[in-house]
Design an enzyme around this catalytic site. Structure first.
Site, PDB file in Angstrom:
ATOM      1  N   PRO A   1      42.644  35.544  53.941  1.00  0.00           N
ATOM      2  CA  PRO A   1      42.078  34.317  54.507  1.00  0.00           C
ATOM      3  C   PRO A   1      40.695  34.617  55.092  1.00  0.00           C
ATOM      4  O   PRO A   1      40.511  35.655  55.740  1.00  0.00           O
ATOM      5  CB  PRO A   1      43.050  33.937  55.617  1.00  0.00           C
ATOM      6  CG  PRO A   1      44.189  34.883  55.561  1.00  0.00           C
ATOM      7  CD  PRO A   1      43.824  35.994  54.647  1.00  0.00           C
ATOM      8  N   HIS A   2      39.741  33.744  54.833  1.00  0.00           N
ATOM      9  CA  HIS A   2      38.387  33.976  55.340  1.00  0.00           C
ATOM     10  C   HIS A   2      37.693  32.640  55.585  1.00  0.00           C
ATOM     11  O   HIS A   2      38.051  31.631  54.986  1.00  0.00           O
ATOM     12  CB  HIS A   2      37.583  34.836  54.368  1.00  0.00           C
ATOM     13  CG  HIS A   2      37.535  34.272  52.983  1.00  0.00           C
ATOM     14  ND1 HIS A   2      38.580  34.447  52.088  1.00  0.00           N
ATOM     15  CD2 HIS A   2      36.622  33.522  52.341  1.00  0.00           C
ATOM     16  CE1 HIS A   2      38.279  33.841  50.951  1.00  0.00           C
ATOM     17  NE2 HIS A   2      37.100  33.254  51.083  1.00  0.00           N
TER      18      HIS A   2
END
Length: 154
Positions: free
Chosen positions: A66-67
């Site tokens: 996740p970013h």
């Protein structure tokens, strides 16, 4: 900029309660906001969830990255979570995720963002690395194995 410099030992979390993708992202958002005064947990969470809506960051083999970008993020921030139980992350291979590498970058950090994502993907695409991380029995062991993998020449 290397992953090692933005991933201090206290942001490598061992045996994190999972439950769901949303819970994992909420947990990380709260955790990172407590440790980074400029960040707001709700804002971080909404950016991570917003990115997930574009397409899952579950890259397969039980790994998710996740970013998000944040205007309140001064320098890139990384965190690593080894979940106590795998969770459904809508990964491309349909497999549940237990290794989560989170990346937050400043709004304007285009090249740095892509370079860091590529580094993370490179580390996490290695089957031996994933196996070692999963076998880690403590936070310290998890940290040592992850840093060793990051330092290994690609």
């Amino acid at each position: 900029m290397s992953l090692e410099t933005i991933l201090p030992p206290e942001r490598i979390l061992f045996s994190v309660p999972g439950g769901s993708k949303k819970r994992v992202l909420e947990f990380f958002s709260t955790f990172i906001a407590q440790n980074t005064p400029s960040l707001d947990s709700q804002e971080v969470f909404s950016r991570l969830i917003g990115r997930e809506r574009l397409g899952s960051t579950g890259i397969g083999n039980g790994v998710a990255i996740p970013h998000a970008r944040s205007p309140h993020c001064k320098t890139p921030i990384a965190g690593f979570l080894k979940l106590a139980e795998p969770v459904d992350f809508d990964a491309i291979d349909g497999e549940p995720v237990d290794l989560v590498f989170v990346l937050l970058v400043p709004e304007e950090a285009e090249d740095a963002h892509l370079a860091l994502l590529a580094q993370v993907a490179g580390v996490m695409n290695d089957a031996e690395t994933r196996s070692g991380l999963r076998k880690s029995a403590s936070q310290r062991e998890l940290h040592e194995r992850l840093i060793e993998a990051i330092r290994r020449p690609g």
